[in-house]
Motif scaffolding. Structure first.
Motif, PDB file in Angstrom:
ATOM      1  N   VAL A  23      11.670  10.237  -5.036  1.00 51.82           N
ATOM      2  CA  VAL A  23      11.797  10.239  -3.500  1.00 51.82           C
ATOM      3  C   VAL A  23      12.317  11.586  -2.937  1.00 51.82           C
ATOM      4  N   GLU A 250       6.335   4.336  -7.039  1.00 52.02           N
ATOM      5  CA  GLU A 250       5.466   3.816  -5.967  1.00 52.02           C
ATOM      6  C   GLU A 250       5.654   4.472  -4.753  1.00 52.02           C
ATOM      7  N   ALA A 251       7.119   4.518  -4.506  1.00 52.67           N
ATOM      8  CA  ALA A 251       7.351   4.775  -2.783  1.00 52.67           C
ATOM      9  C   ALA A 251       7.044   6.010  -2.829  1.00 52.67           C
ATOM     10  N   ASN A 255       4.302   7.865  -0.221  1.00 50.68           N
ATOM     11  CA  ASN A 255       4.732   9.001   0.986  1.00 50.68           C
ATOM     12  C   ASN A 255       3.727  10.237   0.897  1.00 50.68           C
TER      13      ASN A 255
END
Length: 310
Positions: A23, A250-251, A255
């Motif tokens: 992220v 995954e995040a 995004n």
């Protein structure tokens, strides 16, 4: 598409894989399993280090990136306009990466423990490659610098290690090239003449004494039936030590795919998460997911250390 899905299930059941996650500014472990991309379908791949990915035509390639600290600012790559996409990510070609120095994410070494990177399926979409750092061939997407470090079980760098990668393009999840081996070109390239004639997403680099290789590319897209992944193979001399796949968090992928205009969003039919990927299942995702970070210019830095039994 029916034939493609059956083939994906068949190959997914045979494979082991590994992933890259991230992220913006954060390192995440856990990603999706990789495999081969089918032609004409959805785009496969994921970027590490928080941000949306961009991309154009199909691409092939895979490479592992290794743990380390994130590097400094950057810019989008490519021969076109550099854009600021939603979420703060850059969008364009690898021209946006030209002349950028994000530092060495492995400056602190590979880490205190070096676990052998698990082997995984080669997949049906391998094809002849080229010796080069920039594997984008002008395709657009989220500009990505992929840093890989090859080490042995004692965490010491492996000099002269060669890393070959192959991955899909950003937009459609197509592989490029004249596919060799056990599958028709239609499965990988969709018999798209542009994809067949190209070599996007494919390249090989050889490390120096520091065991490190660098690739410039776009973050890969996704295709139906597989989680985002990058294929890679590490050889030293004439000996192949590991063939496997890299994955992403995954995040981070959500995004990128849900904010970048080049990529297809995750709510489209066929999108597969790491948890539901037939190759990723059975792997320890924390050991195969790339670390990632958004740079100050919006470009993506992804990295992973690959331990081989040398």
């Amino acid at each position: 598409m029916t034939t493609r899905r059956r083939l994906l299930k068949s190959f997914g059941a045979l494979a082991l894989a590994q992933a890259c996650s991230g992220v913006p500014g954060t390192d995440l472990d856990g990603g999706t399993a990789g495999g081969s991309a089918a032609g004409g379908g959805s785009a496969g791949g994921a970027a590490a280090g928080g941000g949306t990915a961009g991309g154009g035509a199909t691409a092939g390639g895979g490479a592992t990136a290794g743990g380390g600290a994130t590097a400094g600012g950057g810019a989008t790559a490519g021969g076109g306009a550099a854009g600021g996409a939603a979420g703060g990510w850059a969008s364009g070609t690898t021209a946006l990466l030209a002349g950028k120095n994000y530092g060495n994410p492995f400056a602190g070494g590979a880490g205190p423990t070096c676990t052998l990177f698990a082997a995984s399926t080669r997949g049906p979409c391998h094809a002849p490659t080229l010796v080069r750092r920039d594997v984008s061939e002008g395709l657009t997407g989220l500009p990505m610098r992929l840093e890989l470090l090859v080490v042995n079980a004692m965490c010491a760098p492996v000099p002269n290690a060669s890393v070959e990668i192959w991955m899909t393009d950003a937009a459609l999840g197509l592989y490029s090239g004249d596919i060799d081996g056990n599958m028709s070109d239609a499965f990988c390239t969709g018999n798209n003449p542009t994809a067949v004639a190209a070599r996007w997403g494919r390249g090989v680099q050889t490390a120096g004494a520091d065991g490190r290789v660098t690739f410039d590319s776009y973050f890969p897209g996704w295709y139906g039936g597989r989680a985002t992944h990058i294929h890679f193979e590490v050889t030293v001399g004439t000996t192949s030590y590991v063939t496997s796949q890299l994955f992403f968090d995954e995040a981070f992928k959500a995004n990128v795919y849900n904010t970048q205009p080049v990529y297809r969003p995750t709510n489209q039919a066929g999108y597969v998460t790491n948890a539901n990927d037939g190759v990723a299942n059975g792997l320890t995702l924390s050991e195969v997911v790339c670390r990632t970070a958004m740079q100050s210019d919006g470009n993506l830095l992804a990295w992973k250390a690959i331990t081989i039994a040398q």
